[in-house]
Motif scaffolding. Structure first.
Motif, PDB file in Angstrom:
ATOM      1  N   HIS A  23      -5.598   4.441   9.993  1.00 36.47           N
ATOM      2  CA  HIS A  23      -5.024   3.231  10.335  1.00 36.47           C
ATOM      3  C   HIS A  23      -3.416   3.568  10.252  1.00 36.47           C
ATOM      4  O   HIS A  23      -2.957   3.952   8.916  1.00 36.47           O
ATOM      5  CB  HIS A  23      -5.270   2.181   9.367  1.00 36.47           C
TER       6      HIS A  23
ATOM      7  N   ASP B 106      -3.255   4.847   6.384  1.00 33.75           N
ATOM      8  CA  ASP B 106      -4.002   4.860   5.333  1.00 33.75           C
ATOM      9  C   ASP B 106      -5.749   4.724   5.925  1.00 33.75           C
ATOM     10  O   ASP B 106      -5.646   5.006   6.878  1.00 33.75           O
ATOM     11  CB  ASP B 106      -3.937   3.391   4.456  1.00 33.75           C
TER      12      ASP B 106
ATOM     13  N   VAL C  32      -6.736  -7.009   4.152  1.00 32.53           N
ATOM     14  CA  VAL C  32      -5.304  -6.739   4.111  1.00 32.53           C
ATOM     15  C   VAL C  32      -4.958  -5.339   5.145  1.00 32.53           C
ATOM     16  O   VAL C  32      -5.912  -4.473   5.299  1.00 32.53           O
ATOM     17  CB  VAL C  32      -5.001  -5.950   2.813  1.00 32.53           C
TER      18      VAL C  32
ATOM     19  N   ASP D 235       0.961   3.008  12.065  1.00 33.44           N
ATOM     20  CA  ASP D 235       1.672   2.172  12.974  1.00 33.44           C
ATOM     21  C   ASP D 235       2.165   3.278  14.121  1.00 33.44           C
ATOM     22  O   ASP D 235       2.878   2.817  14.900  1.00 33.44           O
ATOM     23  CB  ASP D 235       2.926   1.660  12.274  1.00 33.44           C
TER      24      ASP D 235
ATOM     25  N   ARG E 111      -4.406  -6.049  14.243  1.00 30.69           N
ATOM     26  CA  ARG E 111      -3.969  -7.295  14.085  1.00 30.69           C
ATOM     27  C   ARG E 111      -4.371  -8.460  15.366  1.00 30.69           C
ATOM     28  O   ARG E 111      -4.846  -9.571  14.820  1.00 30.69           O
ATOM     29  CB  ARG E 111      -2.215  -7.263  13.947  1.00 30.69           C
TER      30      ARG E 111
ATOM     31  N   ASN F 126      -2.296  -3.265   6.569  1.00 31.88           N
ATOM     32  CA  ASN F 126      -1.325  -2.466   6.269  1.00 31.88           C
ATOM     33  C   ASN F 126      -0.580  -1.848   7.304  1.00 31.88           C
ATOM     34  O   ASN F 126       0.677  -1.818   7.451  1.00 31.88           O
ATOM     35  CB  ASN F 126      -1.194  -1.360   4.943  1.00 31.88           C
ATOM     36  N   PHE F 127      -1.559  -1.303   8.235  1.00 31.78           N
ATOM     37  CA  PHE F 127      -0.836  -0.632   9.614  1.00 31.78           C
ATOM     38  C   PHE F 127      -1.600  -1.362  10.789  1.00 31.78           C
ATOM     39  O   PHE F 127      -2.524  -1.970  10.546  1.00 31.78           O
ATOM     40  CB  PHE F 127      -1.313   0.692   9.545  1.00 31.78           C
ATOM     41  N   THR F 128      -1.096  -1.267  11.819  1.00 35.44           N
ATOM     42  CA  THR F 128      -1.491  -1.854  12.936  1.00 35.44           C
ATOM     43  C   THR F 128      -2.572  -1.172  13.707  1.00 35.44           C
ATOM     44  O   THR F 128      -3.535  -2.210  14.150  1.00 35.44           O
ATOM     45  CB  THR F 128      -0.080  -2.286  14.021  1.00 35.44           C
TER      46      THR F 128
END
Length: 550
Positions: free
Chosen positions: A278, A262, A230, A280, A307, A232-234
């Motif tokens: 991690h 995170d 998963v 954005d 990603r 959650n952040f890019t």
């Protein structure tokens, strides 16, 4: 007499011996570009025979052993040295065909057939190579038939002559003399012959050398490692800060990072703070870190788009799965197999209509069997094969006689040549017309390559140090440099001619998007407005840039 078990043990020992000594053979390579080195290719080729021979029983004839080994060597052949080695033993198998045991004359005749097969396969044989070593050893074997009836004594003389000829190879090839080495392929063949002789003399089968334990790298988790289920952040952001004398407690930095991301890891000691997060907002993480100290340059701060990396990982898994080639019915007239390395390059070939991509290239020459499986998995009556590397052409050509469909190997030596050949294909044209037109198309393409020196070398008038940047003009060394970007620009300008319309920069795995875009901008500013400079993320290993000029 040499019986089947003795020949089997001798060949198994030879395979293990060349594997144990492959690095010393590799080191004889005078070519500075990182490649599928001779010792490695010969070792992997002999390894195919070893696996086949291990499955044989004890009650075997020399004919059965030679046939089994030759068949495995042919399919497992890698690189030009591996193909030549396989052809030598294929000829030997023909000479021993139908025999239970081998006497002096049959061994000599078998070796002569092997040398003949190897020479016939090479368009322009070069003396001072493995071919010369094999040929002179064969001549000595024929002489020995008149002086002894003991095949073991004959093989002793074969080894002595091979060793003496090997010592003369620097006098036959100036490039070897200048480098102060003997021919690598000849050295590999001598090691194989000597290992066989030791078993013929009653020695035991060689023991595989212990594999060196790989050092476990201690580093942060990669961006697509344990957290790739998963995202959650890019951005995976990593850096090390040299603490200020009055630096706040590192726990405050950790607390802040947990509010913007995170997977936070903050480790510190009296001098540094090591961070992984991690997020954005990597800029905010870096700005906050400056309150605690300054960034160190080795290693530099690293920001990776997880990603995109995840997408690449999925694509790589898909392509890897495609390598599990399955035989296909011949549903269409024409199909294509290309050898390539790098996700971007592989994808480009697929987009151009290639049915099967065999992963390989300069440092990882695929075997004949790898190429054969791809051919058999191509649903076509005629399959064009694009080797895209001069050291893969011979292995590809060996697959022709093994396939159940028509195979046409185009002698493409570079990736741009492969692209040009595909673009010239005309589905409505005949096989003969396509072969001619595709060949003309790839021969018009000029290819530049920017890579690094894998070893110190005195090559083509250049004193080269390991790690130097090498600029190759159509596979020939043009110049050396200290800077990748400067070398790429300089080489491209040398390749451009008055009628050039397109320049394509295919950048590799070790070049960032920003670096590639900078080179593109430099070239656009320096070249004629009529020349379009295109950029492609090839992701290839070994080469920083592959440059296509048309």
């Amino acid at each position: 007499m040499i019986n089947g078990k003795l020949l089997k043990d001798a060949m198994m020992s030879a395979a293990i011996s060349i594997a144990n000594k492959k690095r010393s053979v590799d080191e004889l390579n005078v070519y500075p570009v990182p490649d599928g080195d001779t010792g490695t290719n010969m070792s992997m080729t002999m390894g195919a025979a070893l696996r086949a021979l291990e499955l044989m029983g004890e009650d075997v004839t020399v004919s059965q052993v030679a046939d089994t080994a030759a068949s495995a060597l042919l399919r497992g052949a890698r690189g030009n040295s591996g193909v030549i080695l396989s052809l030598l033993f294929r000829g030997i198998a023909k000479g021993l065909n139908g025999l239970t045991e081998a006497d002096c004359e049959s061994m000599a005749n078998a070796l002569e057939l092997g040398v003949s097969a190897a020479y016939k396969a090479v368009m322009k044989p070069t003396e001072g190579t493995i071919l010369t070593v094999a040929r002179m050893a064969s001549v000595k074997a024929q002489e020995c038939v008149h002086t002894t009836n003991d095949p073991v004594i004959l093989w002793e003389e074969v080894c002595k002559e091979a060793e003496a000829t090997l010592a003369k190879t620097p006098d036959m090839l100036p490039v070897l003399k200048k480098a102060g080495v003997v021919d690598a392929g000849g050295q590999g063949l001598l090691l194989i012959f000597q290992a066989m002789l030791e078993v013929f003399h009653g020695g035991s089968i060689a023991v595989p050398a212990e594999k060196a334990k790989e050092e476990k790298k201690v580093e942060f988790s990669t961006a697509v490692g344990e957290f790739d289920e998963v995202i959650n952040f890019t951005y995976c952001t990593e850096f090390i800060v040299q603490k200020h004398p009055d630096s706040p407690d590192a726990s405050k930095l950790r607390a802040y990072l947990e509010t913007i991301g995170d997977c936070v890891v903050v480790v510190d000691d009296e001098e540094i703070i090591k961070v992984h997060v991690h997020t954005d907002s990597p800029g905010m993480a870096l700005t906050k870190a400056l309150e605690f100290g300054c960034f160190i340059n080795d290693p530099k701060p690293k920001i990776e788009n997880m990603r995109i990396q995840h997408e690449n990982k999925v694509l790589e898994a898909k392509i890897t799965k495609q390598q599990e080639f399955r035989p296909a019915e011949q549903e269409k007239e024409f199909g294509f197999v290309a050898v390539a390395a790098g996700l971007g390059v592989e994808s480009m070939f697929t987009d151009l209509g290639v049915d099967q991509v065999v992963r390989g290239g300069q440092t990882m020459n695929p075997s004949t069997d790898d190429i054969l499986k791809a051919i058999m998995a191509t649903p076509a009556k005629t399959v064009f094969v694009l080797p895209n590397n001069k050291n893969i052409i011979m292995a590809a050509e060996q697959a022709i006689k093994l396939a159940d469909r028509n195979v046409c190997v185009l002698q493409t030596r570079t990736i741009p040549q492969g692209f040009a050949a595909m673009l010239a294909f005309d589905e409505s044209a005949s096989l003969a017309d396509n072969r001619i037109n595709m060949t003309k198309a790839f021969e018009r393409v000029s290819t530049g390559q920017i890579t690094f020196a894998a070893r110190d070398s005195d090559y083509e008038g250049h004193q080269i140090k390991k790690g130097e940047i090498l600029a190759l003009d159509n596979s020939k060394l043009s110049f050396t440099d200290k800077d990748v970007e400067k070398a790429a620009v300089k080489l491209t300008r040398r390749l451009v001619k008055g009628d050039t319309s397109y320049v394509t920069l295919i950048y590799g795995a070790d070049v960032t998007d920003e670096q590639a875009e900078h080179v593109q901008a430099l070239l656009s500013a320096k070249l004629s407005d009529k020349i379009e400079v295109m950029l492609v993320n090839g992701g290839q290993p070994v080469y920083y840039y592959i440059i296509s000029v048309e």
